[in-house]
Design an enzyme around this catalytic site. Structure first.
Site, PDB file in Angstrom:
ATOM      1  N   ASP B  16      30.960 -12.683   9.708  1.00  0.00           N
ATOM      2  CA  ASP B  16      30.126 -13.120  10.612  1.00  0.00           C
ATOM      3  C   ASP B  16      29.173 -14.201  10.246  1.00  0.00           C
ATOM      4  O   ASP B  16      28.256 -14.064   9.614  1.00  0.00           O
ATOM      5  CB  ASP B  16      29.290 -11.670  11.278  1.00  0.00           C
ATOM      6  CG  ASP B  16      28.224 -12.191  12.189  1.00  0.00           C
ATOM      7  OD1 ASP B  16      28.203 -13.381  12.454  1.00  0.00           O
ATOM      8  OD2 ASP B  16      27.321 -11.321  12.473  1.00  0.00           O
ATOM      9  N   LYS B  78      23.839 -23.421  12.145  1.00  0.00           N
ATOM     10  CA  LYS B  78      24.713 -23.315  13.104  1.00  0.00           C
ATOM     11  C   LYS B  78      24.821 -24.059  14.152  1.00  0.00           C
ATOM     12  O   LYS B  78      25.583 -24.307  15.059  1.00  0.00           O
ATOM     13  CB  LYS B  78      24.943 -21.784  13.404  1.00  0.00           C
ATOM     14  CG  LYS B  78      26.017 -21.213  14.330  1.00  0.00           C
ATOM     15  CD  LYS B  78      26.220 -19.562  14.114  1.00  0.00           C
ATOM     16  CE  LYS B  78      27.237 -19.223  15.153  1.00  0.00           C
ATOM     17  NZ  LYS B  78      27.021 -17.657  15.167  1.00  0.00           N
ATOM     18  N   GLU B 177      32.339 -13.454  18.980  1.00  0.00           N
ATOM     19  CA  GLU B 177      31.351 -12.423  18.493  1.00  0.00           C
ATOM     20  C   GLU B 177      31.472 -11.101  19.443  1.00  0.00           C
ATOM     21  O   GLU B 177      31.463 -10.043  18.726  1.00  0.00           O
ATOM     22  CB  GLU B 177      29.979 -12.881  18.205  1.00  0.00           C
ATOM     23  CG  GLU B 177      30.103 -13.628  16.910  1.00  0.00           C
ATOM     24  CD  GLU B 177      28.889 -15.033  16.827  1.00  0.00           C
ATOM     25  OE1 GLU B 177      28.073 -14.768  18.042  1.00  0.00           O
ATOM     26  OE2 GLU B 177      29.121 -15.862  16.083  1.00  0.00           O
ATOM     27  N   ASP B 199      25.213  -9.524  23.773  1.00  0.00           N
ATOM     28  CA  ASP B 199      24.956 -10.129  22.482  1.00  0.00           C
ATOM     29  C   ASP B 199      23.728 -11.181  22.315  1.00  0.00           C
ATOM     30  O   ASP B 199      24.114 -12.421  22.836  1.00  0.00           O
ATOM     31  CB  ASP B 199      26.184 -10.657  21.964  1.00  0.00           C
ATOM     32  CG  ASP B 199      26.266 -11.292  20.575  1.00  0.00           C
ATOM     33  OD1 ASP B 199      25.149 -11.204  19.771  1.00  0.00           O
ATOM     34  OD2 ASP B 199      27.231 -11.612  19.841  1.00  0.00           O
TER      35      ASP B 199
END
Lengths: 179, 612
Positions: B16, B78, B177, B199
């Site tokens: 992850d 990211k 994810e 999420d």
């Protein structure tokens, strides 16, 4: 691109009235055989084939699970032109409703909020109309499955064109609350 | 056979690669397990720092560097993955990224005296995770499944895959994810049912709805807000504290990187403890001065209500796209640290009318799911299969700038579609195809993915060539485009090279705008298609005027045609498609007798031909 026939690929009979459950069962069963995940440790050629096969499987399932897309697919395969809708398929009895809708849209544009009521009426009229067309189409699906008559397909094409026309009207009548 | 046996000895891990923290997990027999780092911490903060001696520091150690040497450190990289400089201007106001000069095509960030691309920085994090896994497992680790937000576009996915390669990893698969989280929960779970995965991560929000069927995890729809996460919550608390400090001390600390980082750390600590305490004290000391303020959960919740509310719209849209009602959702899975906040949990519970699952640590669940997927790919996990979807529609720009959608969003991947193109001009030898990603009707409102040129078409009259284009989205969500000339059979493989990725804001803005501007879009598309048709009529008329029949026409008929042509050319500038269409009709009317004359001439010459 001469892609393989979706029905043949899925191994199901070439019918317009499909049992969604049966289609889904085939889809899941084939996914378990063809998905690229199952070929991750195989050769590059096998991986490429898995990619192609599962793309085809997904495309076939996506097309055939939807009654409209399914009918369009069969029509196209049978040599019908499904591109442009022909105006002759526009139901004459619709003209008055279309006129009412356009009037209401015009009034709304001029700032008359009362026109919303007419839009609601128009919308539910067209929704009912579409439900009617869907029922008719279902009946024709069964008729084609039983008879394999080309003339039934052209009736289906006409129904689909009318449905498209009515769907556009539904969208047109669906004016957001914000002005 | 031996080769395979040998290969299977080598562990494939699940990673992850998060905005805030990154984790690595593996399948310990039948159970996924997170691998801790040397410091025994399972979470590796996604922070990278360049030490004075040129070595790279990653994780918890780099977090201290972030405070001591902010100019040599970077976090939340990211947010920069797969994006161009124009895409991240807004981020630069909120995050202390230092972008190198000459970053037009590929962003480079500055750490001390060196510059790195976001993929390189991510690769440093991945390398650390790889090292942690190798130390724990005692075997080399070269294969990995890496997770990405479901809403990541093609460029962002490619940048992530590049990072894996840079870290020396063979990236077996990129997995979304929320889908990975469902896999982690799916172990020993129900056989049939519909589940929603909510999420809320550090920087992104995803919602996915899946259907479970005897081990098959079929994603029905996905939605999200790629610019919404725990960072936004931190920023609310930061703003209050900075304001307080300004009025109490008369100092603006927001210009000091060190002060801001220290305060941010304290704010995050307070935020986290407010998830289980009714009240918490925020304490900050700087240059001998001390600031403190009590924050009640009530105050905290009032500060973030709108942020939580912003997640609910995508949830409703996702249910609509999946064709399910809240009553049909059997289970809700919570992912991401921000889902520990009680307000988030209660909002989700109210919306889906189901108590959300929180049994698996929301920080770990994605990595655990990635490990399960790694197990599926290496054959150690059987009878489980993930069928994911593409989050954004793909299309081709057509004449007049209108997009023809080739693969619709929420299509199961791998997905493909074919389209046949032709030439528009006599003797044309190449066709330029412009591929875009997004939901809007006009190409210019979507994100350009790539353009490619099909060259070497034999010169022939307009409309004779047949170029077949095939779009294929693979199981990673990455696009491949191939084109083939149906007449020559010539095929051309096209690597889609995005000049810049789609920005997260753009993705959202595009989807949002496609709803907001549906009407405007529709009109613009109609104008564009009317223009194309009008141009066709004008060019046909032009051709007809060179036909001998033109000379046979009366002066008044000729004048009528000329004036109708002029009026249509003026009308082409109109933004009202009906105006254009009216003038098209007028021109058609005016050319009526000309057309008849031409017809007669054609018929009579054809008749002559048969007699000869």
């Amino acid at each position: 691109m001469s892609s393989p026939d979706f029905y043949q690929f899925l191994g199901i009979p070439r019918r317009l009235a499909l049992d969604p459950k049966e289609l889904e069962t085939r889809f899941y069963a084939l996914s378990r055989k063809l998905h690229p995940d199952l070929f991750a440790r195989k050769s590059a050629a096998e991986q490429a084939k898995a990619l192609d096969d599962s793309a085809l499987l997904n495309d076939a399932f996506r097309t055939l699970r939807d009654p409209i897309k399914r009918a369009e697919y069969v029509l196209k395969a049978e040599g019908f032109d499904i591109g442009e809708q022909s105006t002759k398929d526009v139901p004459a009895e619709l003209l008055e409703e279309v006129f009412e809708l356009n009037m209401a849209l015009e009034e709304l544009r001029m700032g008359d909020d009362d026109a919303r009521e007419q839009l609601q009426i128009s919308r539910s009229t067209f929704l009912n109309m579409r439900d009617g067309l869907d029922a008719e189409t279902q009946a024709k699906f069964a008729e084609w499955d039983a008879s394999d008559e080309k003339s039934v397909l052209s009736e289906i094409r006409a129904l689909l064109n009318r449905r498209k026309y009515v769907t556009n009207l539904i969208e047109k009548a669906n004016v957001p609350d914000r002005v | 056979m031996f080769q395979i046996e040998f290969d299977s000895q080598e562990a494939a891990v699940g990673i992850d690669l998060g905005t805030t923290n990154s984790l690595v997990a593996y399948m310990n027999l039948a159970k996924p397990e997170v691998i801790p780092g040397e410091d025994d911490d399972k979470l590796v903060p996604s922070v990278v720092s360049l030490a004075a001696d040129g070595s790279l520091i990653v994780g918890n150690a780099a977090r201290q560097e972030l405070i001591d040497h902010p100019e040599r450190s970077i976090y939340s990289v990211k947010r920069l993955m797969g994006r161009g400089i124009e895409d991240v201007r807004e981020e630069l106001n909120l995050f202390p990224f230092r972008i190198a000069e000459g970053s037009e095509s590929v962003i480079r960030v500055v750490l001390g005296e060196r510059t790195f691309t976001p993929s390189e920085v991510s690769a440093f994090i991945l390398r650390q995770l790889k090292k942690n896994a190798e130390a724990a497992l005692g075997t080399p680790v070269t294969k990995a499944v890496i997770t990405v937000p479901a809403y990541f576009n093609d460029a962002q996915r490619q940048a992530t895959r590049d990072a894996g390669r840079l870290a020396g990893l063979d990236v077996l698969r990129l997995v979304n994810e929320p889908t990975a989280a469902a896999l982690a929960y799916g172990l020993d779970k129900r056989k049939e049912g519909t589940i929603a995965v909510y999420d809320l991560g550090g920087g992104t929000f995803d919602i996915s709805i899946l259907k479970l069927h005897e081990g098959i995890f079929e994603v029905l729809a996905t939605n999200g807000d790629t610019h919404l996460g725990g960072d936004d919550i931190d920023n609310r608390l930061m703003r209050i504290a900075i304001e307080d400090i300004r009025s109490e001390w008369g100092d603006d600390i927001s210009h000091s990187g060190e002060a801001v980082q220290t305060l941010r750390r304290e704010v995050i600590r307070a935020k986290e403890s407010l998830s289980f305490l009714p009240t918490e004290v925020l304490r900050f000391g700087w240059n001998g001065k001390a600031y403190q303020r009590e924050i009640t959960r009530e105050l905290f919740e009032s500060l973030i209500t709108d942020i939580v509310d912003r997640t609910l719209g995508p949830c409703r849209d996702c249910m609509k796209d999946a064709g399910v009602t809240p009553e049909q959702i059997d289970e809700v899975v919570m992912v991401g640290g921000s889902t520990r906040i009680p307000l988030v949990r209660s909002a989700v519970e109210v919306l889906f009318r189901a108590r959300p699952h929180t049994e698996i640590n929301p920080d770990e669940v994605v990595a655990l799911g990635a490990a399960v997927q790694a197990g599926i790919l290496s054959g150690t996990v059987e009878d489980q299969l993930l069928l994911d979807v593409t989050p954004l529609s793909l299309g081709i720009e057509m004449y007049g700038g209108v997009v023809s959608k080739i693969i619709h969003r929420n299509s199961t991947i791998p997905a493909s579609a074919g389209e046949t193109f032709t030439t528009g001009i006599d003797g044309q030898t190449n066709v330029l195809i412009h591929v875009v990603q997004g939901e809007r009707e006009l190409a210019k409102d979507n994100r350009s993915l790539a353009r490619f040129d099909l060259k070497g078409i034999d010169p022939m009259p307009a409309g004779f060539a047949r170029i077949e284009v095939r779009f294929l989205i693979d199981a990673n969500g990455i696009l491949q485009v191939t084109a083939r000339d149906a007449r020559t059979g010539r095929e051309q493989m096209v690597e889609v090279k995005p000049s810049y990725g789609l920005t997260d804001e753009q993705v959202e803005a595009m989807i949002e705008a496609s709803i907001d501007h549906a009407e405007a879009d529709f009109n613009a598309a109609q104008v564009a298609s009317a223009r194309v048709e009008a141009e066709g009529i004008l060019s046909a008329t032009d051709k007809a005027r060179r036909n001998p029949a033109w000379e046979q026409l009366s002066d008044s008929d000729r004048a009528a045609v000329s004036s109708a042509v002029n009026r249509l050319m003026v009308a082409l500038n109109s933004d009202d498609h009906e105006v254009i269409r009216q003038h098209m009709d007028a021109l058609n009317e005016a050319t009526h007798s000309l057309a008849e004359l031409m017809m007669n001439t054609a018929v009579s010459s054809a008749l002559k031909g048969t007699h000869v």
